[in-house]
Design a protein around this motif. Structure first.
Motif, PDB file in Angstrom:
ATOM      1  N   VAL A  14      48.848  28.212  47.929  1.00 15.85           N
ATOM      2  CA  VAL A  14      49.113  29.356  47.961  1.00 15.85           C
ATOM      3  C   VAL A  14      50.506  29.866  48.496  1.00 15.85           C
ATOM      4  N   THR A  15      51.065  28.992  49.231  1.00 17.09           N
ATOM      5  CA  THR A  15      52.434  29.270  49.707  1.00 17.09           C
ATOM      6  C   THR A  15      52.987  27.629  49.691  1.00 17.09           C
ATOM      7  N   THR A  16      54.193  27.497  49.615  1.00 18.23           N
ATOM      8  CA  THR A  16      54.791  26.113  49.435  1.00 18.23           C
ATOM      9  C   THR A  16      56.189  26.075  50.349  1.00 18.23           C
ATOM     10  N   HIS A  17      57.123  26.358  49.953  1.00 15.53           N
ATOM     11  CA  HIS A  17      58.534  26.019  50.727  1.00 15.53           C
ATOM     12  C   HIS A  17      58.871  27.093  51.444  1.00 15.53           C
ATOM     13  N   MET A  18      58.207  27.206  52.609  1.00 13.43           N
ATOM     14  CA  MET A  18      58.653  28.323  53.538  1.00 13.43           C
ATOM     15  C   MET A  18      58.027  27.734  55.006  1.00 13.43           C
ATOM     16  N   GLY A  19      58.532  28.283  56.190  1.00 15.00           N
ATOM     17  CA  GLY A  19      58.141  27.935  57.381  1.00 15.00           C
ATOM     18  C   GLY A  19      56.705  28.426  57.573  1.00 15.00           C
ATOM     19  N   ILE A  20      55.858  27.902  58.565  1.00  7.74           N
ATOM     20  CA  ILE A  20      54.457  28.211  58.901  1.00  7.74           C
ATOM     21  C   ILE A  20      54.344  29.586  59.107  1.00  7.74           C
ATOM     22  N   ILE A  21      55.263  30.202  60.093  1.00  7.89           N
ATOM     23  CA  ILE A  21      55.010  31.627  60.319  1.00  7.89           C
ATOM     24  C   ILE A  21      55.209  32.517  59.099  1.00  7.89           C
ATOM     25  N   ASP A  22      56.323  32.244  58.590  1.00 10.89           N
ATOM     26  CA  ASP A  22      56.475  33.026  57.092  1.00 10.89           C
ATOM     27  C   ASP A  22      55.484  32.737  56.076  1.00 10.89           C
ATOM     28  N   ALA A  23      54.961  31.739  56.140  1.00  9.33           N
ATOM     29  CA  ALA A  23      53.802  31.450  55.126  1.00  9.33           C
ATOM     30  C   ALA A  23      52.508  32.202  55.522  1.00  9.33           C
ATOM     31  N   ILE A  24      52.057  32.217  56.443  1.00 11.31           N
ATOM     32  CA  ILE A  24      50.934  32.983  57.318  1.00 11.31           C
ATOM     33  C   ILE A  24      51.271  34.348  56.954  1.00 11.31           C
ATOM     34  N   ARG A  25      52.466  34.871  57.214  1.00 11.72           N
ATOM     35  CA  ARG A  25      52.684  36.218  56.949  1.00 11.72           C
ATOM     36  C   ARG A  25      52.786  36.781  55.180  1.00 11.72           C
ATOM     37  N   LYS A  26      53.163  35.733  54.581  1.00 11.22           N
ATOM     38  CA  LYS A  26      52.916  35.919  53.013  1.00 11.22           C
ATOM     39  C   LYS A  26      51.597  35.946  52.359  1.00 11.22           C
ATOM     40  N   ILE A  27      50.554  35.222  53.288  1.00  9.52           N
ATOM     41  CA  ILE A  27      49.343  35.051  52.551  1.00  9.52           C
ATOM     42  C   ILE A  27      48.661  36.296  52.759  1.00  9.52           C
ATOM     43  N   GLU A  28      48.036  36.785  51.481  1.00 11.67           N
ATOM     44  CA  GLU A  28      47.347  38.003  51.611  1.00 11.67           C
ATOM     45  C   GLU A  28      46.238  37.880  50.246  1.00 11.67           C
ATOM     46  N   PRO A  29      45.059  38.809  50.315  1.00 12.53           N
ATOM     47  CA  PRO A  29      44.074  38.561  49.318  1.00 12.53           C
ATOM     48  C   PRO A  29      44.671  38.533  47.724  1.00 12.53           C
ATOM     49  N   GLY A  30      45.422  39.201  47.384  1.00 10.89           N
ATOM     50  CA  GLY A  30      45.888  39.509  46.143  1.00 10.89           C
ATOM     51  C   GLY A  30      46.603  37.972  45.690  1.00 10.89           C
ATOM     52  N   LEU A  31      47.599  37.537  46.597  1.00  7.08           N
ATOM     53  CA  LEU A  31      48.112  36.202  46.451  1.00  7.08           C
ATOM     54  C   LEU A  31      47.076  34.981  46.400  1.00  7.08           C
ATOM     55  N   VAL A  32      46.194  35.017  47.171  1.00  9.23           N
ATOM     56  CA  VAL A  32      44.988  33.960  47.239  1.00  9.23           C
ATOM     57  C   VAL A  32      44.267  34.204  45.798  1.00  9.23           C
ATOM     58  N   GLN A  33      43.948  35.257  45.651  1.00 10.92           N
ATOM     59  CA  GLN A  33      43.106  35.499  44.224  1.00 10.92           C
ATOM     60  C   GLN A  33      43.626  34.982  42.957  1.00 10.92           C
ATOM     61  N   ARG A  34      45.084  35.267  42.966  1.00 16.06           N
ATOM     62  CA  ARG A  34      45.847  35.092  41.619  1.00 16.06           C
ATOM     63  C   ARG A  34      46.179  33.571  41.533  1.00 16.06           C
ATOM     64  N   THR A  35      46.373  32.582  42.834  1.00 21.95           N
ATOM     65  CA  THR A  35      46.399  31.376  42.956  1.00 21.95           C
ATOM     66  C   THR A  35      45.383  30.630  42.445  1.00 21.95           C
ATOM     67  N   ILE A  36      43.986  31.243  42.868  1.00 23.07           N
ATOM     68  CA  ILE A  36      42.857  30.415  42.708  1.00 23.07           C
ATOM     69  C   ILE A  36      42.591  30.670  41.128  1.00 23.07           C
ATOM     70  N   GLU A  37      43.148  31.858  40.488  1.00 20.81           N
ATOM     71  CA  GLU A  37      42.784  32.047  39.082  1.00 20.81           C
ATOM     72  C   GLU A  37      43.602  31.310  38.237  1.00 20.81           C
ATOM     73  N   ARG A  38      44.796  30.976  38.690  1.00 21.35           N
ATOM     74  CA  ARG A  38      45.713  30.077  38.032  1.00 21.35           C
ATOM     75  C   ARG A  38      45.433  28.513  37.812  1.00 21.35           C
ATOM     76  N   GLY A  39      44.657  28.243  38.942  1.00 21.77           N
ATOM     77  CA  GLY A  39      44.047  26.834  39.216  1.00 21.77           C
ATOM     78  C   GLY A  39      42.865  26.877  38.292  1.00 21.77           C
ATOM     79  N   ASN A  40      41.976  27.964  38.425  1.00 20.76           N
ATOM     80  CA  ASN A  40      40.826  27.655  37.459  1.00 20.76           C
ATOM     81  C   ASN A  40      41.337  27.419  36.109  1.00 20.76           C
ATOM     82  N   ALA A  41      41.997  28.430  35.617  1.00 17.13           N
ATOM     83  CA  ALA A  41      42.462  28.425  34.223  1.00 17.13           C
ATOM     84  C   ALA A  41      43.318  27.006  33.602  1.00 17.13           C
ATOM     85  N   THR A  42      43.779  26.446  34.717  1.00 19.53           N
ATOM     86  CA  THR A  42      44.513  25.273  34.330  1.00 19.53           C
ATOM     87  C   THR A  42      43.364  24.182  34.200  1.00 19.53           C
ATOM     88  N   LEU A  43      42.275  23.951  35.115  1.00 20.42           N
ATOM     89  CA  LEU A  43      41.334  23.167  34.875  1.00 20.42           C
ATOM     90  C   LEU A  43      40.427  23.400  33.843  1.00 20.42           C
TER      91      LEU A  43
END
Length: 333
Positions: free
Chosen positions: A167-196
Protein backbone atom coordinates in the motif's frame (compact mmCIF):
# COMPACT_ATOMS: atom_id res chain seq x y z
CA UNK A 1 -0.90 -19.13 -24.51
CA UNK A 2 0.03 -17.40 -27.75
CA UNK A 3 3.15 -18.53 -29.61
CA UNK A 4 4.14 -14.87 -29.89
CA UNK A 5 7.39 -14.15 -28.06
CA UNK A 6 7.19 -10.73 -26.43
CA UNK A 7 9.99 -8.21 -26.82
CA UNK A 8 11.38 -7.39 -23.37
CA UNK A 9 13.32 -4.14 -23.06
CA UNK A 10 16.05 -4.69 -20.45
CA UNK A 11 17.40 -1.48 -18.93
CA UNK A 12 21.02 -1.72 -17.81
CA UNK A 13 20.59 0.12 -14.50
CA UNK A 14 23.57 1.64 -12.71
CA UNK A 15 26.66 0.86 -14.78
CA UNK A 16 28.83 0.83 -11.65
CA UNK A 17 26.79 -1.96 -10.09
CA UNK A 18 26.07 -5.58 -10.94
CA UNK A 19 23.41 -4.78 -13.56
CA UNK A 20 25.65 -5.27 -16.62
CA UNK A 21 26.93 -8.56 -15.24
CA UNK A 22 23.55 -10.09 -14.37
CA UNK A 23 22.23 -9.05 -17.78
CA UNK A 24 25.00 -10.70 -19.79
CA UNK A 25 24.98 -13.75 -17.53
CA UNK A 26 21.23 -14.12 -18.10
CA UNK A 27 21.45 -13.63 -21.85
CA UNK A 28 24.16 -16.26 -22.11
CA UNK A 29 21.35 -18.70 -21.15
CA UNK A 30 19.74 -19.78 -24.42
CA UNK A 31 16.50 -20.66 -22.59
CA UNK A 32 15.73 -16.94 -22.33
CA UNK A 33 15.31 -16.79 -26.11
CA UNK A 34 12.64 -19.49 -25.87
CA UNK A 35 10.62 -17.26 -23.51
CA UNK A 36 11.03 -13.81 -25.03
CA UNK A 37 12.99 -11.58 -27.39
CA UNK A 38 15.42 -9.67 -25.14
CA UNK A 39 16.58 -6.19 -26.10
CA UNK A 40 19.02 -4.35 -23.84
CA UNK A 41 18.81 -0.56 -23.53
CA UNK A 42 22.13 0.60 -22.15
CA UNK A 43 25.78 0.93 -23.06
CA UNK A 44 27.30 -1.68 -25.39
CA UNK A 45 30.86 -1.04 -24.23
CA UNK A 46 29.90 -1.70 -20.62
CA UNK A 47 28.15 -4.91 -21.61
CA UNK A 48 31.24 -6.05 -23.51
CA UNK A 49 33.37 -5.43 -20.43
CA UNK A 50 30.89 -7.26 -18.21
CA UNK A 51 30.76 -10.15 -20.67
CA UNK A 52 34.52 -10.47 -20.47
CA UNK A 53 34.42 -10.35 -16.66
CA UNK A 54 31.88 -13.20 -16.45
CA UNK A 55 33.57 -15.23 -19.22
CA UNK A 56 30.45 -15.03 -21.37
CA UNK A 57 30.47 -16.48 -24.87
CA UNK A 58 27.70 -14.31 -26.32
CA UNK A 59 28.55 -11.43 -28.66
CA UNK A 60 27.26 -7.88 -28.17
CA UNK A 61 25.50 -6.33 -31.19
CA UNK A 62 25.33 -2.52 -31.13
CA UNK A 63 22.16 -1.10 -32.66
CA UNK A 64 20.37 2.25 -32.74
CA UNK A 65 16.73 1.20 -33.16
CA UNK A 66 14.61 -1.72 -31.97
CA UNK A 67 13.85 -2.63 -35.58
CA UNK A 68 17.53 -3.60 -36.08
CA UNK A 69 17.46 -6.33 -33.41
CA UNK A 70 17.73 -9.94 -34.57
CA UNK A 71 17.17 -11.81 -31.27
CA UNK A 72 19.56 -14.67 -31.97
CA UNK A 73 20.79 -16.89 -29.12
CA UNK A 74 24.48 -16.22 -28.66
CA UNK A 75 24.14 -12.54 -29.58
CA UNK A 76 22.96 -9.78 -27.23
CA UNK A 77 21.17 -6.93 -29.03
CA UNK A 78 21.86 -3.59 -27.33
CA UNK A 79 20.41 -0.19 -28.18
CA UNK A 80 23.61 1.67 -27.39
CA UNK A 81 23.13 5.09 -25.79
CA UNK A 82 26.93 5.35 -25.43
CA UNK A 83 26.80 7.23 -22.11
CA UNK A 84 29.30 5.34 -19.93
CA UNK A 85 33.04 6.15 -20.03
CA UNK A 86 35.21 3.11 -20.67
CA UNK A 87 37.21 3.75 -17.49
CA UNK A 88 34.23 4.14 -15.14
CA UNK A 89 35.11 2.00 -12.09
CA UNK A 90 32.80 -0.68 -10.75
CA UNK A 91 31.60 -0.45 -7.18
CA UNK A 92 31.78 3.32 -6.78
CA UNK A 93 29.02 5.93 -6.59
CA UNK A 94 28.87 7.88 -9.85
CA UNK A 95 26.65 10.74 -11.02
CA UNK A 96 27.40 9.67 -14.60
CA UNK A 97 26.08 6.17 -13.88
CA UNK A 98 23.05 7.64 -12.10
CA UNK A 99 22.21 9.83 -15.07
CA UNK A 100 22.73 6.88 -17.41
CA UNK A 101 20.33 4.72 -15.40
CA UNK A 102 17.65 7.39 -15.81
CA UNK A 103 18.24 7.76 -19.54
CA UNK A 104 18.07 4.02 -20.13
CA UNK A 105 14.64 3.97 -18.45
CA UNK A 106 13.44 7.03 -20.36
CA UNK A 107 14.37 5.39 -23.68
CA UNK A 108 12.61 2.17 -22.67
CA UNK A 109 9.44 4.11 -21.89
CA UNK A 110 9.60 5.75 -25.33
CA UNK A 111 9.91 2.30 -26.94
CA UNK A 112 7.03 0.93 -24.87
CA UNK A 113 4.77 3.86 -25.75
CA UNK A 114 5.62 3.33 -29.42
CA UNK A 115 4.69 -0.38 -29.03
CA UNK A 116 8.21 -1.42 -30.04
CA UNK A 117 8.65 -3.44 -26.85
CA UNK A 118 6.03 -5.39 -24.88
CA UNK A 119 7.46 -5.10 -21.38
CA UNK A 120 10.32 -3.52 -19.44
CA UNK A 121 12.69 -5.45 -17.20
CA UNK A 122 15.01 -3.30 -15.07
CA UNK A 123 18.45 -4.00 -13.65
CA UNK A 124 19.10 -2.21 -10.34
CA UNK A 125 19.93 1.46 -9.92
CA UNK A 126 21.42 3.32 -6.98
CA UNK A 127 19.17 6.04 -5.56
CA UNK A 128 22.06 8.21 -4.35
CA UNK A 129 23.72 8.05 -7.76
CA UNK A 130 20.39 8.79 -9.44
CA UNK A 131 19.99 11.92 -7.32
CA UNK A 132 23.61 12.93 -7.95
CA UNK A 133 22.85 12.66 -11.67
CA UNK A 134 20.06 15.22 -11.28
CA UNK A 135 17.01 12.93 -11.12
CA UNK A 136 15.18 13.25 -7.80
CA UNK A 137 13.09 10.10 -7.62
CA UNK A 138 12.86 7.64 -4.70
CA UNK A 139 13.36 4.76 -7.13
CA UNK A 140 12.34 2.99 -10.33
CA UNK A 141 8.66 2.76 -9.43
CA UNK A 142 8.13 6.48 -8.93
CA UNK A 143 10.28 7.33 -11.97
CA UNK A 144 8.26 5.06 -14.23
CA UNK A 145 4.99 6.47 -12.91
CA UNK A 146 6.18 10.00 -13.73
CA UNK A 147 7.51 9.11 -17.18
CA UNK A 148 4.31 7.28 -18.13
CA UNK A 149 2.05 10.00 -16.68
CA UNK A 150 0.38 7.63 -14.23
CA UNK A 151 -0.75 9.12 -10.93
CA UNK A 152 -0.56 5.99 -8.82
CA UNK A 153 1.12 2.59 -9.07
CA UNK A 154 1.85 -0.24 -6.66
CA UNK A 155 4.89 -2.41 -5.98
CA UNK A 156 4.38 -6.17 -6.03
CA UNK A 157 7.14 -8.55 -4.96
CA UNK A 158 7.05 -12.12 -6.21
CA UNK A 159 9.12 -14.90 -4.65
CA UNK A 160 8.72 -18.67 -4.57
CA UNK A 161 5.33 -19.37 -2.95
CA UNK A 162 4.64 -15.73 -2.05
CA UNK A 163 3.34 -12.56 -3.72
CA UNK A 164 3.12 -9.27 -1.82
CA UNK A 165 1.67 -5.94 -2.94
CA UNK A 166 2.40 -2.78 -0.94
CA UNK A 167 0.00 0.00 0.00
CA UNK A 168 2.96 2.32 0.75
CA UNK A 169 6.64 1.90 -0.07
CA UNK A 170 9.47 4.40 0.14
CA UNK A 171 8.60 6.56 3.14
CA UNK A 172 9.11 6.56 6.89
CA UNK A 173 6.78 4.49 9.02
CA UNK A 174 5.00 7.51 10.54
CA UNK A 175 4.41 8.99 7.10
CA UNK A 176 3.23 5.61 5.80
CA UNK A 177 0.60 5.24 8.54
CA UNK A 178 -0.56 8.78 7.87
CA UNK A 179 -0.88 8.08 4.13
CA UNK A 180 -2.83 4.82 4.45
CA UNK A 181 -6.56 5.41 3.96
CA UNK A 182 -9.46 3.26 2.69
CA UNK A 183 -9.36 4.55 -0.90
CA UNK A 184 -5.65 3.80 -1.28
CA UNK A 185 -6.07 0.36 0.29
CA UNK A 186 -8.97 -0.41 -2.06
CA UNK A 187 -7.13 0.74 -5.20
CA UNK A 188 -4.01 -1.22 -4.24
CA UNK A 189 -5.99 -4.42 -3.76
CA UNK A 190 -7.86 -3.89 -7.03
CA UNK A 191 -4.59 -3.44 -8.93
CA UNK A 192 -3.18 -6.62 -7.44
CA UNK A 193 -6.35 -8.57 -8.14
CA UNK A 194 -6.42 -7.43 -11.78
CA UNK A 195 -2.75 -8.32 -12.29
CA UNK A 196 -3.20 -11.86 -10.96
CA UNK A 197 -6.27 -12.38 -13.13
CA UNK A 198 -4.18 -11.37 -16.17
CA UNK A 199 -1.55 -13.85 -15.03
CA UNK A 200 -4.12 -16.65 -15.15
CA UNK A 201 -5.52 -16.83 -11.57
CA UNK A 202 -9.28 -16.68 -12.10
CA UNK A 203 -10.29 -15.55 -8.58
CA UNK A 204 -7.27 -14.55 -6.49
CA UNK A 205 -7.40 -15.19 -2.75
CA UNK A 206 -6.15 -12.00 -1.07
CA UNK A 207 -5.06 -11.61 2.56
CA UNK A 208 -4.71 -8.10 3.98
CA UNK A 209 -2.21 -7.24 6.72
CA UNK A 210 -3.12 -5.08 9.67
CA UNK A 211 -0.96 -2.14 10.70
CA UNK A 212 -0.56 -2.92 14.39
CA UNK A 213 0.57 -6.13 16.11
CA UNK A 214 -2.23 -8.73 16.02
CA UNK A 215 -4.07 -6.40 13.58
CA UNK A 216 -4.93 -4.18 16.54
CA UNK A 217 -6.62 -7.00 18.49
CA UNK A 218 -9.95 -5.17 18.71
CA UNK A 219 -8.41 -1.91 19.89
CA UNK A 220 -5.87 -3.33 22.32
CA UNK A 221 -2.97 -2.07 20.16
CA UNK A 222 -2.84 1.22 18.29
CA UNK A 223 -5.52 3.86 17.93
CA UNK A 224 -8.12 2.16 15.75
CA UNK A 225 -6.08 2.29 12.52
CA UNK A 226 -7.46 -1.01 11.24
CA UNK A 227 -11.08 0.06 11.74
CA UNK A 228 -10.49 3.49 10.22
CA UNK A 229 -8.10 2.76 7.37
CA UNK A 230 -8.46 -0.88 6.27
CA UNK A 231 -11.81 -2.44 7.17
CA UNK A 232 -13.95 -0.06 5.06
CA UNK A 233 -11.94 -0.97 1.92
CA UNK A 234 -12.14 -4.70 2.64
CA UNK A 235 -15.93 -4.52 3.06
CA UNK A 236 -16.38 -2.62 -0.23
CA UNK A 237 -14.29 -5.16 -2.14
CA UNK A 238 -16.05 -8.11 -0.53
CA UNK A 239 -19.36 -6.58 -1.61
CA UNK A 240 -17.94 -6.39 -5.16
CA UNK A 241 -17.26 -10.11 -5.07
CA UNK A 242 -13.49 -10.13 -4.52
CA UNK A 243 -12.05 -12.86 -2.30
CA UNK A 244 -10.47 -10.54 0.28
CA UNK A 245 -9.82 -11.39 3.95
CA UNK A 246 -8.53 -9.08 6.66
CA UNK A 247 -7.09 -7.22 8.30
CA UNK A 248 -5.06 -10.14 9.64
CA UNK A 249 -1.95 -10.25 11.87
CA UNK A 250 1.05 -9.96 9.57
CA UNK A 251 3.13 -12.45 11.54
CA UNK A 252 0.73 -15.32 10.78
CA UNK A 253 -0.59 -14.09 7.41
CA UNK A 254 2.77 -14.50 5.69
CA UNK A 255 3.08 -18.04 7.04
CA UNK A 256 -0.40 -18.89 5.78
CA UNK A 257 0.33 -17.39 2.36
CA UNK A 258 3.57 -19.35 2.14
CA UNK A 259 1.73 -22.62 2.68
CA UNK A 260 -0.80 -21.75 -0.04
CA UNK A 261 -3.82 -20.24 1.73
CA UNK A 262 -3.57 -16.95 -0.20
CA UNK A 263 -2.45 -15.94 -3.70
CA UNK A 264 -1.56 -12.39 -2.63
CA UNK A 265 -0.67 -10.59 0.60
CA UNK A 266 -1.38 -6.88 0.95
CA UNK A 267 1.35 -5.23 3.06
CA UNK A 268 0.72 -1.82 4.56
CA UNK A 269 4.30 -0.52 4.47
CA UNK A 270 7.72 -1.26 2.97
CA UNK A 271 9.44 -3.46 5.54
CA UNK A 272 6.27 -5.35 6.44
CA UNK A 273 6.24 -6.78 2.92
CA UNK A 274 9.89 -6.78 1.94
CA UNK A 275 11.25 -8.69 4.93
CA UNK A 276 9.31 -11.94 4.41
CA UNK A 277 9.88 -11.92 0.64
CA UNK A 278 13.61 -11.52 0.98
CA UNK A 279 13.83 -14.25 3.60
CA UNK A 280 11.98 -16.66 1.30
CA UNK A 281 13.67 -15.87 -1.98
CA UNK A 282 16.24 -13.10 -2.25
CA UNK A 283 17.98 -14.52 -5.31
CA UNK A 284 14.75 -15.53 -7.05
CA UNK A 285 12.62 -12.52 -6.07
CA UNK A 286 11.06 -10.26 -8.67
CA UNK A 287 9.65 -6.74 -8.38
CA UNK A 288 6.56 -6.06 -10.53
CA UNK A 289 5.21 -2.53 -10.93
CA UNK A 290 1.41 -2.74 -10.98
CA UNK A 291 -0.76 -0.05 -12.56
CA UNK A 292 1.41 1.06 -15.47
CA UNK A 293 0.24 0.80 -19.07
CA UNK A 294 3.36 -1.29 -19.75
CA UNK A 295 4.38 -4.42 -17.85
CA UNK A 296 7.48 -3.80 -15.74
CA UNK A 297 9.45 -6.37 -13.78
CA UNK A 298 12.74 -6.00 -11.98
CA UNK A 299 15.32 -7.92 -10.05
CA UNK A 300 14.67 -7.82 -6.31
CA UNK A 301 18.20 -6.81 -5.31
CA UNK A 302 20.32 -3.70 -5.38
CA UNK A 303 23.45 -2.62 -7.21
CA UNK A 304 25.71 -4.64 -4.85
CA UNK A 305 28.69 -2.30 -5.21
CA UNK A 306 30.70 -4.58 -2.91
CA UNK A 307 30.82 -7.37 -5.52
CA UNK A 308 30.34 -5.38 -8.76
CA UNK A 309 32.96 -6.07 -11.40
CA UNK A 310 34.03 -9.38 -9.83
CA UNK A 311 31.92 -11.66 -12.01
CA UNK A 312 30.21 -13.36 -9.06
CA UNK A 313 26.79 -11.67 -9.12
CA UNK A 314 23.86 -14.11 -9.16
CA UNK A 315 21.65 -13.84 -12.25
CA UNK A 316 18.71 -15.93 -10.99
CA UNK A 317 16.56 -12.93 -10.06
CA UNK A 318 17.09 -11.44 -13.53
CA UNK A 319 16.18 -14.74 -15.18
CA UNK A 320 12.99 -14.90 -13.12
CA UNK A 321 12.20 -11.22 -13.86
CA UNK A 322 12.49 -11.92 -17.59
CA UNK A 323 10.30 -15.00 -17.27
CA UNK A 324 7.65 -13.13 -15.29
CA UNK A 325 7.78 -10.20 -17.74
CA UNK A 326 7.26 -12.52 -20.68
CA UNK A 327 4.42 -14.32 -18.91
CA UNK A 328 2.57 -11.11 -18.04
CA UNK A 329 3.22 -9.50 -21.43
CA UNK A 330 1.89 -12.44 -23.41
CA UNK A 331 -1.31 -12.41 -21.36
CA UNK A 332 -2.05 -8.73 -21.90
CA UNK A 333 -5.47 -7.89 -23.31
Amino acid sequence: MSNYLPIIGITMGDASGVGPEVIVKSLNHHVVYQQCRPLVIGDAGRLELANTIVNGTAKIRRIKEASEAQYEPGTIDCIDLNLIPADLPFGQLSAVAGDGAYRFIARAVELAEARQIDAICTAPLNKEALHAGGHKYPGHTEMLAHLTHVDEVSMMLVAPQLRVIHVTTHMGIIDAIRKIEPGLVQRTIERGNATLIKAGIERPRIGVCGINPHAGENGLFGYGEEEEKIIPAVKILQDKGLDVTGPLPADTLFFRAGRGDFDLVVAMYHDQGHGPVKVLGLEAGVNVTVGLEVIRTSVDHGTAFDIAGKGIADERSMLEALRQGAELATRRG
